[in-house]
Design a protein around this motif. Structure first.
Motif, PDB file in Angstrom:
ATOM      1  N   HIS A 116     -42.412 -19.199 -41.806  1.00 30.82           N
ATOM      2  CA  HIS A 116     -43.105 -20.482 -41.854  1.00 30.82           C
ATOM      3  C   HIS A 116     -42.837 -21.230 -40.552  1.00 30.82           C
ATOM      4  CE1 HIS A 116     -39.063 -21.924 -42.941  1.00 30.82           C
ATOM      5  NE2 HIS A 116     -39.478 -23.093 -42.494  1.00 30.82           N
ATOM      6  N   SER A 137     -41.887 -24.999 -39.029  1.00 31.53           N
ATOM      7  CA  SER A 137     -41.451 -26.356 -39.360  1.00 31.53           C
ATOM      8  C   SER A 137     -41.970 -27.284 -38.267  1.00 31.53           C
ATOM      9  CB  SER A 137     -39.930 -26.425 -39.467  1.00 31.53           C
ATOM     10  OG  SER A 137     -39.363 -26.429 -38.184  1.00 31.53           O
ATOM     11  N   CYS A 196     -40.074 -25.639 -34.970  1.00 29.23           N
ATOM     12  CA  CYS A 196     -39.827 -24.217 -34.671  1.00 29.23           C
ATOM     13  C   CYS A 196     -40.621 -23.323 -35.614  1.00 29.23           C
ATOM     14  CB  CYS A 196     -38.327 -23.903 -34.784  1.00 29.23           C
ATOM     15  SG  CYS A 196     -37.691 -23.952 -36.464  1.00 29.23           S
ATOM     16  N   THR A 221     -40.228 -19.702 -37.891  1.00 35.45           N
ATOM     17  CA  THR A 221     -39.151 -18.870 -38.432  1.00 35.45           C
ATOM     18  C   THR A 221     -39.691 -17.471 -38.713  1.00 35.45           C
ATOM     19  OG1 THR A 221     -39.552 -19.658 -40.688  1.00 35.45           O
ATOM     20  CG2 THR A 221     -37.862 -20.799 -39.440  1.00 35.45           C
ATOM     21  N   PHE A 254     -32.534 -13.678 -39.678  1.00 39.95           N
ATOM     22  CA  PHE A 254     -33.385 -14.853 -39.858  1.00 39.95           C
ATOM     23  C   PHE A 254     -33.450 -15.514 -38.479  1.00 39.95           C
ATOM     24  CE2 PHE A 254     -33.815 -19.438 -40.952  1.00 39.95           C
ATOM     25  CZ  PHE A 254     -34.987 -19.383 -41.694  1.00 39.95           C
ATOM     26  N   LYS A 273     -35.178 -18.302 -35.682  1.00 39.16           N
ATOM     27  CA  LYS A 273     -35.970 -19.502 -35.400  1.00 39.16           C
ATOM     28  C   LYS A 273     -36.328 -19.464 -33.918  1.00 39.16           C
ATOM     29  CE  LYS A 273     -33.888 -22.667 -38.753  1.00 39.16           C
ATOM     30  NZ  LYS A 273     -33.285 -24.009 -38.929  1.00 39.16           N
ATOM     31  N   PRO A 328     -24.596 -19.282 -42.329  1.00 39.56           N
ATOM     32  CA  PRO A 328     -25.133 -18.061 -41.714  1.00 39.56           C
ATOM     33  C   PRO A 328     -24.423 -17.804 -40.377  1.00 39.56           C
ATOM     34  CG  PRO A 328     -26.902 -19.617 -42.255  1.00 39.56           C
ATOM     35  CD  PRO A 328     -25.613 -20.330 -42.472  1.00 39.56           C
ATOM     36  N   MET A 373     -29.868 -15.439 -36.694  1.00 43.38           N
ATOM     37  CA  MET A 373     -28.662 -15.476 -37.532  1.00 43.38           C
ATOM     38  C   MET A 373     -28.774 -14.427 -38.616  1.00 43.38           C
ATOM     39  SD  MET A 373     -29.429 -19.185 -39.252  1.00 43.38           S
ATOM     40  CE  MET A 373     -30.664 -19.860 -38.161  1.00 43.38           C
ATOM     41  N   GLU A 374     -27.669 -14.157 -39.256  1.00 45.72           N
ATOM     42  CA  GLU A 374     -27.684 -13.139 -40.320  1.00 45.72           C
ATOM     43  C   GLU A 374     -28.673 -13.559 -41.410  1.00 45.72           C
ATOM     44  OE1 GLU A 374     -24.329 -12.840 -43.112  1.00 45.72           O
ATOM     45  OE2 GLU A 374     -23.606 -14.746 -42.326  1.00 45.72           O
ATOM     46  N   TRP A 375     -29.339 -12.575 -41.982  1.00 46.31           N
ATOM     47  CA  TRP A 375     -30.258 -12.833 -43.092  1.00 46.31           C
ATOM     48  C   TRP A 375     -29.439 -12.992 -44.359  1.00 46.31           C
ATOM     49  CZ3 TRP A 375     -35.475 -13.625 -43.449  1.00 46.31           C
ATOM     50  CH2 TRP A 375     -35.979 -13.715 -44.760  1.00 46.31           C
ATOM     51  N   LEU A 376     -29.730 -14.023 -45.125  1.00 47.15           N
ATOM     52  CA  LEU A 376     -29.026 -14.244 -46.389  1.00 47.15           C
ATOM     53  C   LEU A 376     -30.028 -14.227 -47.533  1.00 47.15           C
ATOM     54  CD1 LEU A 376     -26.663 -17.149 -45.244  1.00 47.15           C
ATOM     55  CD2 LEU A 376     -26.035 -14.741 -45.603  1.00 47.15           C
ATOM     56  N   PHE A 434     -30.707 -15.520 -51.189  1.00 46.90           N
ATOM     57  CA  PHE A 434     -30.212 -16.567 -52.085  1.00 46.90           C
ATOM     58  C   PHE A 434     -30.594 -16.263 -53.526  1.00 46.90           C
ATOM     59  CE2 PHE A 434     -31.113 -18.897 -47.992  1.00 46.90           C
ATOM     60  CZ  PHE A 434     -29.790 -19.023 -47.618  1.00 46.90           C
ATOM     61  N   GLY A 462     -32.322 -29.167 -49.756  1.00 46.25           N
ATOM     62  CA  GLY A 462     -32.951 -28.011 -49.117  1.00 46.25           C
ATOM     63  C   GLY A 462     -32.035 -27.300 -48.137  1.00 46.25           C
ATOM     64  N   ASN A 463     -30.823 -27.801 -47.917  1.00 46.30           N
ATOM     65  CA  ASN A 463     -29.931 -27.210 -46.915  1.00 46.30           C
ATOM     66  C   ASN A 463     -28.662 -26.620 -47.508  1.00 46.30           C
ATOM     67  OD1 ASN A 463     -31.655 -27.600 -44.794  1.00 46.30           O
ATOM     68  ND2 ASN A 463     -30.714 -29.500 -44.063  1.00 46.30           N
ATOM     69  N   PHE A 508     -26.628 -24.646 -44.495  1.00 39.77           N
ATOM     70  CA  PHE A 508     -27.305 -24.244 -43.257  1.00 39.77           C
ATOM     71  C   PHE A 508     -28.097 -25.424 -42.698  1.00 39.77           C
ATOM     72  CE2 PHE A 508     -31.101 -23.726 -45.818  1.00 39.77           C
ATOM     73  CZ  PHE A 508     -30.626 -23.217 -47.018  1.00 39.77           C
ATOM     74  N   ASP A 509     -28.679 -25.222 -41.513  1.00 41.35           N
ATOM     75  CA  ASP A 509     -29.493 -26.243 -40.843  1.00 41.35           C
ATOM     76  C   ASP A 509     -28.716 -27.557 -40.650  1.00 41.35           C
ATOM     77  OD1 ASP A 509     -31.776 -27.096 -39.599  1.00 41.35           O
ATOM     78  OD2 ASP A 509     -32.884 -27.550 -41.437  1.00 41.35           O
TER      79      ASP A 509
HETATM   80  N1  LIG Z   1     -29.990 -17.188 -42.824  1.00 45.87           N
HETATM   81  C1  LIG Z   1     -31.056 -17.240 -43.638  1.00 45.87           C
HETATM   82  N2  LIG Z   1     -31.532 -16.123 -44.225  1.00 45.87           N
HETATM   83  C2  LIG Z   1     -32.618 -16.146 -45.030  1.00 45.87           C
HETATM   84  N3  LIG Z   1     -33.310 -17.270 -45.324  1.00 45.87           N
HETATM   85  C3  LIG Z   1     -32.885 -18.422 -44.765  1.00 45.87           C
HETATM   86  C4  LIG Z   1     -31.750 -18.485 -43.905  1.00 45.87           C
HETATM   87  N4  LIG Z   1     -31.577 -19.758 -43.502  1.00 45.87           N
HETATM   88  C5  LIG Z   1     -32.547 -20.467 -44.082  1.00 45.87           C
HETATM   89  N5  LIG Z   1     -33.341 -19.687 -44.843  1.00 45.87           N
HETATM   90  C6  LIG Z   1     -34.518 -20.099 -45.641  1.00 45.87           C
HETATM   91  O1  LIG Z   1     -35.477 -20.707 -44.781  1.00 45.87           O
HETATM   92  C7  LIG Z   1     -35.742 -22.045 -45.194  1.00 45.87           C
HETATM   93  C8  LIG Z   1     -35.857 -22.928 -43.961  1.00 45.87           C
HETATM   94  O2  LIG Z   1     -34.609 -22.899 -43.278  1.00 45.87           O
HETATM   95  P1  LIG Z   1     -34.114 -24.116 -42.378  1.00 45.87           P
HETATM   96  O3  LIG Z   1     -34.004 -25.344 -43.215  1.00 45.87           O
HETATM   97  O4  LIG Z   1     -32.920 -23.690 -41.629  1.00 45.87           O
HETATM   98  O5  LIG Z   1     -35.347 -24.190 -41.358  1.00 45.87           O
HETATM   99  P2  LIG Z   1     -36.176 -25.412 -40.778  1.00 45.87           P
HETATM  100  O6  LIG Z   1     -37.248 -24.832 -39.956  1.00 45.87           O
HETATM  101  O7  LIG Z   1     -35.253 -26.370 -40.150  1.00 45.87           O
HETATM  102  O8  LIG Z   1     -36.792 -25.949 -42.132  1.00 45.87           O
HETATM  103  P3  LIG Z   1     -37.191 -27.397 -42.577  1.00 45.87           P
HETATM  104  O9  LIG Z   1     -38.102 -27.948 -41.542  1.00 45.87           O
HETATM  105  O10 LIG Z   1     -37.841 -27.115 -43.910  1.00 45.87           O
HETATM  106  O11 LIG Z   1     -35.874 -28.138 -42.697  1.00 45.87           O
HETATM  107  C9  LIG Z   1     -34.573 -22.439 -46.097  1.00 45.87           C
HETATM  108  O12 LIG Z   1     -34.950 -23.342 -47.092  1.00 45.87           O
HETATM  109  C10 LIG Z   1     -34.119 -21.128 -46.678  1.00 45.87           C
HETATM  110  O13 LIG Z   1     -34.832 -20.859 -47.875  1.00 45.87           O
END
Ligand SMILES: Nc1ncnc2c1ncn2[C@@H]1O[C@H](COP(=O)(O)OP(=O)(O)OP(=O)(O)O)[C@@H](O)[C@H]1O
Length: 294
Positions: free
Chosen positions: A24, A26, A29, A31, A42, A44, A73, A90-93, A95, A207-208, A220-221
């Motif tokens: 997706h 954001s 960035c 992802t 994962f 960005k 992560p 970063m490492e894929w997680l 959830f 969401g974090n 995360f984030d």
């Molecule tokens: N290391 C990871 N491995 C797999 N999925 C992840 C990982 N980190 C985050 N995600 C998934 O990706 C989504 C977005 O991650 P993150 O919040 O870091 O990105 P963002 O682009 O800053 O998003 P937002 O704008 O929604 O805050 C998270 O809600 C989570 O479901």
């Protein structure tokens, strides 16, 4: 946001031969899921305008990991892209939906993080670099001493004032109310609470944080700084709330829940940020909170 980086260019920047699946976009960035054999990352990627934000995110993740208190992560690589952009891998997680005991484990881990010695040398409020909260720049110029007075100065100068200055011109009543809150801040500590700096995630809305398959809590984030840990709890209580069992475990492990007044003081910063980012009804909510404090 359009996808700015082509998969071959990004694969090359990560070291080549990665298969990339866009996830997706954001506000700043894109992802990706990157895979190479059994290895999954994962990723960005951001153009020049968002590269600093990604670098700060990597720094925050590394700092949180270094405490050993809570799972984040692991940063695999932070890479420059053509044109001044950056990619954070970063490492894929994977959830899972949180289980019944998740809140307690999460509360314990957060209490440990907040009890961890401040990593700044010398100890103080702020961080070794600025970062972003949502998409808004967050000033972290370190401020010593690590005392109550230092914290009041930091929260005024580096949190409420910069956000007040970003408010739209139409928000003059809100600006005045924020100024009145800054004047009143010492009264909000009349219970004798003396904050000391601890590394906080800084943007711990619902969401974090999440849970791994084995039940481990992950955050995360981040938008890290050394701050009053009560500010972290206030953010968790603003958009969504901590999971069931969190508070009891956090307090049992020595964490402190904010007083109702400081809860509002710390939430005001994030509400102002939402006015800056999204406007609308957040201005009404922020004004109510500021007037309730002033
Ligand atoms: N290391 C990871 N491995 C797999 N999925 C992840 C990982 N980190 C985050 N995600 C998934 O990706 C989504 C977005 O991650 P993150 O919040 O870091 O990105 P963002 O682009 O800053 O998003 P937002 O704008 O929604 O805050 C998270 O809600 C989570 O479901």
């Amino acid at each position: 946001m359009e996808i700015l980086e082509s998969p071959p260019a990004l694969s090359g920047a990560l070291g080549g031969a990665w298969s990339l699946r866009p996830l997706h976009a954001s506000s700043f960035c894109d992802t990706w899921e990157a895979s190479q054999g059994t290895l999954r990352l994962f990723v960005k990627s951001a153009p020049r305008a968002g590269a600093g934000q990604l670098r700060a995110e990597a720094d925050g993740l590394r700092a949180l990991a270094a405490t050993g208190c809570i799972r984040v992560p692991q940063v695999h690589a932070l890479t420059d892209l053509a044109g001044g952009g950056a990619a954070l891998a970063m490492e894929w997680l994977d959830f899972r939906a949180p289980d019944a005991r998740f809140g307690a484990r999460f509360g314990e881990a957060m209490a440990a993080l907040h009890a961890h010695p401040c990593p700044l040398e010398p100890a103080g409020f702020g961080w070794r670099g600025d970062n972003c909260i949502g998409g808004t720049p967050q000033r972290n110029t370190p401020l010593q001493p690590a005392s109550w007075g230092g914290w009041l100065q930091f929260w005024g100068r580096s949190r409420l004032c910069p956000m007040r200055d970003r408010l739209p011109a139409s928000a003059s009543a809100l600006r005045e109310a924020v100024d009145a809150v800054i004047e009143r801040m010492p009264d909000l500590f009349s219970d004798g609470y003396q904050p000391r700096p601890a590394l906080i995630h800084g943007d711990l809305w619902q969401g974090n944080w999440d849970m791994l398959a084995d039940g481990t809590p992950v955050i995360f984030d981040p938008a890290v700084s050394c701050s009053d840990p009560e500010a972290e709890i206030a953010m968790m209580e603003l958009f969504g709330s901590p999971p069931a069992g969190f508070r009891a475990a956090y307090e049992a492990a020595g964490g402190r829940w904010p007083s109702p007044q400081r809860m509002k003081l710390y939430q005001l910063y994030h509400l102002l940020n939402h006015v800056v980012l999204f406007g609308g009804g957040y201005a009404v909510q922020a004004l109510q909170v500021a007037r309730a404090l002033a």
